[in-house]
Structures are given as C-alpha cells and as structure tokens.
Design a protein around this motif. Structure first.
Motif, PDB file in Angstrom:
ATOM      1  N   LEU A  20      41.094  48.394  48.646  1.00 30.32           N
ATOM      2  CA  LEU A  20      41.225  48.601  47.200  1.00 30.32           C
ATOM      3  C   LEU A  20      42.577  48.116  46.687  1.00 30.32           C
ATOM      4  N   LEU A  21      43.639  48.436  47.426  1.00 24.75           N
ATOM      5  CA  LEU A  21      44.987  48.097  46.987  1.00 24.75           C
ATOM      6  C   LEU A  21      45.268  46.600  47.077  1.00 24.75           C
ATOM      7  N   GLU A  22      44.841  45.968  48.161  1.00 29.60           N
ATOM      8  CA  GLU A  22      45.214  44.573  48.406  1.00 29.60           C
ATOM      9  C   GLU A  22      44.200  43.548  47.916  1.00 29.60           C
ATOM     10  N   LYS A  23      42.942  43.951  47.765  1.00 32.42           N
ATOM     11  CA  LYS A  23      41.919  42.971  47.366  1.00 32.42           C
ATOM     12  C   LYS A  23      41.301  43.293  46.005  1.00 32.42           C
ATOM     13  N   GLU A  24      40.734  44.485  45.890  1.00 27.39           N
ATOM     14  CA  GLU A  24      39.995  44.831  44.667  1.00 27.39           C
ATOM     15  C   GLU A  24      40.904  44.945  43.436  1.00 27.39           C
ATOM     16  N   LYS A  25      41.997  45.673  43.564  1.00 25.65           N
ATOM     17  CA  LYS A  25      42.859  45.880  42.397  1.00 25.65           C
ATOM     18  C   LYS A  25      43.423  44.557  41.874  1.00 25.65           C
ATOM     19  N   PRO A  26      43.973  43.682  42.743  1.00 20.90           N
ATOM     20  CA  PRO A  26      44.455  42.392  42.213  1.00 20.90           C
ATOM     21  C   PRO A  26      43.340  41.549  41.587  1.00 20.90           C
ATOM     22  N   LYS A  27      42.140  41.569  42.196  1.00 24.50           N
ATOM     23  CA  LYS A  27      41.013  40.795  41.665  1.00 24.50           C
ATOM     24  C   LYS A  27      40.632  41.288  40.264  1.00 24.50           C
ATOM     25  N   VAL A  28      40.530  42.602  40.109  1.00 23.33           N
ATOM     26  CA  VAL A  28      40.143  43.169  38.816  1.00 23.33           C
ATOM     27  C   VAL A  28      41.267  43.010  37.793  1.00 23.33           C
TER      28      VAL A  28
END
Length: 174
Positions: A20-28
């Motif tokens: 969530l911190l390294e992939k999802e949050k930056p993507k969103v």
C-alpha cells in the motif's frame, strides 16, 4: 492492546503495508494529480474517486501500522499444547447436544470463522485458554449458556488451515 499473531500472519501484514505504501498510494496519488489537471475538481469524478481511494489507503495504513506496533509474534509450534494457548487446534464437545466442533486460536487478522480459525480475543477462545483435555467450560451467549468439554488439544499450522490467504492482488483498490 497486544495483538498475538503467527510468523506468517506478521509477514503478510508487513507485505500488505509495504504494498500500500510503496505501490498503491503513489499510483493513486498520480491518478489524483492527472485528474486534477483536467480542471474543475468539484465535478471531476476521477479526481473525487482518487481522493476517496487515497483516504481509504491512508486509513488502512494507519490501522496496519497500529497492528504492526502492537504485534507479538508467537511461534505456536514451539509450545507443547497440553493447555489451550495461541495456535492450539481444539476439539470441543457440546455437552447438551454431543456435537463436536473444532477451532484453532489465532490472531485477529488470521481469523476465518467459517474455517474454524477464531481470534484469540473472541469469547470462545478466551473461555478455552489455559484449559486442558477433559476440562469443561461455559460460554454465555445472548439467549443461552452453552457448556463444552475439551476433547483434544493439538497443534496444526494456522496457515495450513486457511482457505483465504490474501495476496497483493487483494491489497489493491480498484
């Protein structure tokens, strides 16, 4: 509150947090920036959706971080399970109906009630903790009191009993 969990449960918790911190949050966050560049934010559905996703991700990260901070990793394979403890697989008999039930005591994030994996914080688990084979105990329910006898205590790996192990696909928000 201390949150007991297995090694595999802790690893899965860390995996979700990192994803969530390294992939999802930056993507969103990028989706939100792209949508914001399109103009009027008040009527921009993509912007509002990305903003809502970010809010949800932040709430989940906060929850996971709290679980990580409060976690106590327990390796139940190291215990003898002569008494019911974390990781014990317990076969109980309903004294009134003579029906057999089997439960394994695990951490909050490892529970699968439909598969007999119950949280160590559940009333049933709390009633069984520290008991030995042959011991009887009662559990208060809203309309009744049930009595059980502990028939067998053994160790089975929690994750070998799970049917719904989350993967990175499950950590994403669509």
């Amino acid at each position: 509150m201390i949150e007991p969990m297995s090694i595999e449960g802790y690893d899965l918790l860390i995996e979700e947090f990192k994803h969530l911190l390294e992939k999802e949050k930056p993507k969103v966050a990028h989706e939100k920036l792209v949508a914001a560049a399109l103009g009027d934010r008040s009527e921009n559905a993509d912007y509002q959706a990305a903003k809502e996703k970010l809010r949800f991700i932040d709430k989940r990260l906060f929850y996971l971080n709290k679980m990580i901070q409060n976690s106590k990793i327990i390796d139940p394979s190291l215990h003898n399970h002569l008494k019911v403890s974390f990781g014990s697989c317990v076969r109980i008999i309903n004294i009134e109906t003579d029906e057999e039930e089997i439960y394994t005591i695990c951490g909050v994030l490892e529970t699968e009630i439909e598969n007999g994996l119950i949280s160590i914080h559940s009333p049933l688990a709390r009633a069984m903790l520290g008991k030995e084979e042959g011991d009887e105990f009662k559990i208060k329910l809203p309309n009744a009191v049930k009595e059980y006898e502990i028939e067998k205590i053994e160790y089975k790996n929690i994750f070998s009993l799970k049917k719904n192990i989350r993967t990175t696909k499950d950590f994403s928000f669509h």
